[in-house]
Motif scaffolding. Structure first.
Motif, PDB file in Angstrom:
ATOM      1  N   LYS A 136      10.124  -2.915   6.976  1.00 48.57           N
ATOM      2  CA  LYS A 136      11.441  -2.581   7.536  1.00 48.57           C
ATOM      3  C   LYS A 136      11.876  -3.590   8.582  1.00 48.57           C
ATOM      4  O   LYS A 136      13.039  -3.980   8.630  1.00 48.57           O
ATOM      5  N   THR A 137      10.925  -4.011   9.438  1.00 54.81           N
ATOM      6  CA  THR A 137      11.275  -4.913  10.533  1.00 54.81           C
ATOM      7  C   THR A 137      10.871  -6.360  10.269  1.00 54.81           C
ATOM      8  O   THR A 137      11.379  -7.270  10.921  1.00 54.81           O
TER       9      THR A 137
ATOM     10  N   ASP B 296       0.815  -1.223   0.000  1.00 53.42           N
ATOM     11  CA  ASP B 296       0.000   0.000   0.000  1.00 53.42           C
ATOM     12  C   ASP B 296       0.844   1.266   0.000  1.00 53.42           C
ATOM     13  O   ASP B 296       0.327   2.362   0.161  1.00 53.42           O
ATOM     14  N   GLY B 297       2.147   1.121  -0.178  1.00 47.01           N
ATOM     15  CA  GLY B 297       3.054   2.261  -0.139  1.00 47.01           C
ATOM     16  C   GLY B 297       3.760   2.377   1.201  1.00 47.01           C
ATOM     17  O   GLY B 297       4.773   3.049   1.322  1.00 47.01           O
ATOM     18  N   GLN B 298       3.220   1.691   2.208  1.00 44.14           N
ATOM     19  CA  GLN B 298       3.825   1.707   3.541  1.00 44.14           C
ATOM     20  C   GLN B 298       3.964   0.302   4.130  1.00 44.14           C
ATOM     21  O   GLN B 298       4.950  -0.005   4.777  1.00 44.14           O
ATOM     22  N   HIS B 299       2.977  -0.540   3.920  1.00 47.80           N
ATOM     23  CA  HIS B 299       2.961  -1.885   4.494  1.00 47.80           C
ATOM     24  C   HIS B 299       2.802  -2.939   3.407  1.00 47.80           C
ATOM     25  O   HIS B 299       2.175  -2.694   2.382  1.00 47.80           O
TER      26      HIS B 299
ATOM     27  N   TRP C 206      -3.513  -4.175  -4.110  1.00 45.46           N
ATOM     28  CA  TRP C 206      -3.905  -2.979  -3.381  1.00 45.46           C
ATOM     29  C   TRP C 206      -4.363  -1.937  -4.383  1.00 45.46           C
ATOM     30  O   TRP C 206      -3.650  -1.652  -5.358  1.00 45.46           O
ATOM     31  N   ALA C 207      -5.532  -1.359  -4.170  1.00 43.63           N
ATOM     32  CA  ALA C 207      -6.022  -0.250  -5.009  1.00 43.63           C
ATOM     33  C   ALA C 207      -7.212   0.394  -4.330  1.00 43.63           C
ATOM     34  O   ALA C 207      -7.948  -0.264  -3.588  1.00 43.63           O
ATOM     35  N   GLU C 208      -7.389   1.662  -4.596  1.00 41.85           N
ATOM     36  CA  GLU C 208      -8.539   2.415  -4.097  1.00 41.85           C
ATOM     37  C   GLU C 208      -8.689   2.310  -2.576  1.00 41.85           C
ATOM     38  O   GLU C 208      -9.790   2.295  -2.055  1.00 41.85           O
TER      39      GLU C 208
END
Length: 180
Positions: free
Chosen positions: A34-35, A16-19, A55-57
Motif C-alpha cells: 500500500k505504501t 504472502d497475501g499481505q506483503h 511464497w508457500a507453506e
C-alpha cells in the motif's frame, strides 16, 4: 501500468497475501504494497546469485541459479529451513496447487520441472523446444505457467499438465514449439 513501487528489484517477487517480498541483490525486502515502504530485510541465501522467489507453506522459496539449489527460507529471520539440490541451473521457482515447480536453462536446453518439496525428487518435466530459454517462472490462474524468455524479450505461456495426464513419476513431456 496501474501503479509502481520504487524499490530495488532483482530476480524474483513473492506475495504472502499481505506483503510483497522482493529479491534485491544480496537481500530480500519485505514491502508494504500500500505504501511501498520496505518494512524489513533478510539476507538472500545466494548472496546475490538468487534466481526466483515464491511464497508457500508460510515460507519463502528461493532459487539459487548457478549452485542449482532451491532454499526454503524463514521470512522473519532469513534462516534456511531446507535446501533442495537440482541437477540443472535454477532460473525460477513457483508453487501452484500444492506443487513446487522450477525453471531451468542450460546451454540450448530449458525445462519446467515439478519436484517433491521434501526430497527434491523429480516428479515431472516439461521440455521446452531447443533454443527456447526459461529465465523466470510464475504460475498463473488455471493451467498456465508464465516463463521469462531470456534474451528474446518475450514472456511465454506454457500449459501446465492436468493431474493424471503424466505417464508416471519422472515423466518427460515435450512442449510443442507453438507455446508462446
Amino acid at each position: 501500468m496501474v501503479r509502481s513501487i520504487d524499490v530495488p528489484a532483482h530476480a524474483g517477487t513473492a506475495f504472502d497475501g499481505q506483503h510483497l517480498f522482493q529479491l534485491a541483490e544480496d537481500r530480500i525486502q519485505k514491502i508494504d504494497p500500500k505504501t511501498g515502504r520496505v518494512l524489513a530485510t533478510i539476507p538472500a541465501p545466494g548472496g546475490g546469485g538468487d534466481s526466483g522467489l515464491a511464497w508457500a507453506e508460510g515460507s519463502l522459496w528461493v532459487g539459487q541459479y548457478r549452485d542449482r539449489k532451491i532454499h526454503q527460507v524463514d521470512p522473519q529471520t532469513g534462516a534456511i529451513l531446507r535446501t533442495i539440490q537440482s541437477t540443472r541451473f535454477v532460473t525460477g521457482v513457483t508453487w501452484v496447487d500444492g506443487e513446487l515447480w522450477h525453471g531451468s536453462w542450460e546451454g540450448d536446453e530449458s525445462e519446467l520441472t515439478r519436484i517433491d518439496p521434501q526430497t527434491g525428487e523429480v516428479l515431472e518435466s516439461l521440455e521446452m523446444p531447443p533454443g527456447v530459454g526459461v529465465s523466470g517462472l510464475e504460475a498463473g490462474d488455471g493451467d498456465q505457467f508464465f516463463c521469462g524468455g531470456g534474451n528474446s524479450g518475450r514472456v511465454r505461456a506454457v500449459r501446465r499438465p492436468r493431474r493424471g495426464s503424466a505417464v508416471g513419476s519422472g515423466s518427460n513431456i515435450p512442449v510443442e514449439p507453438t507455446s508462446k
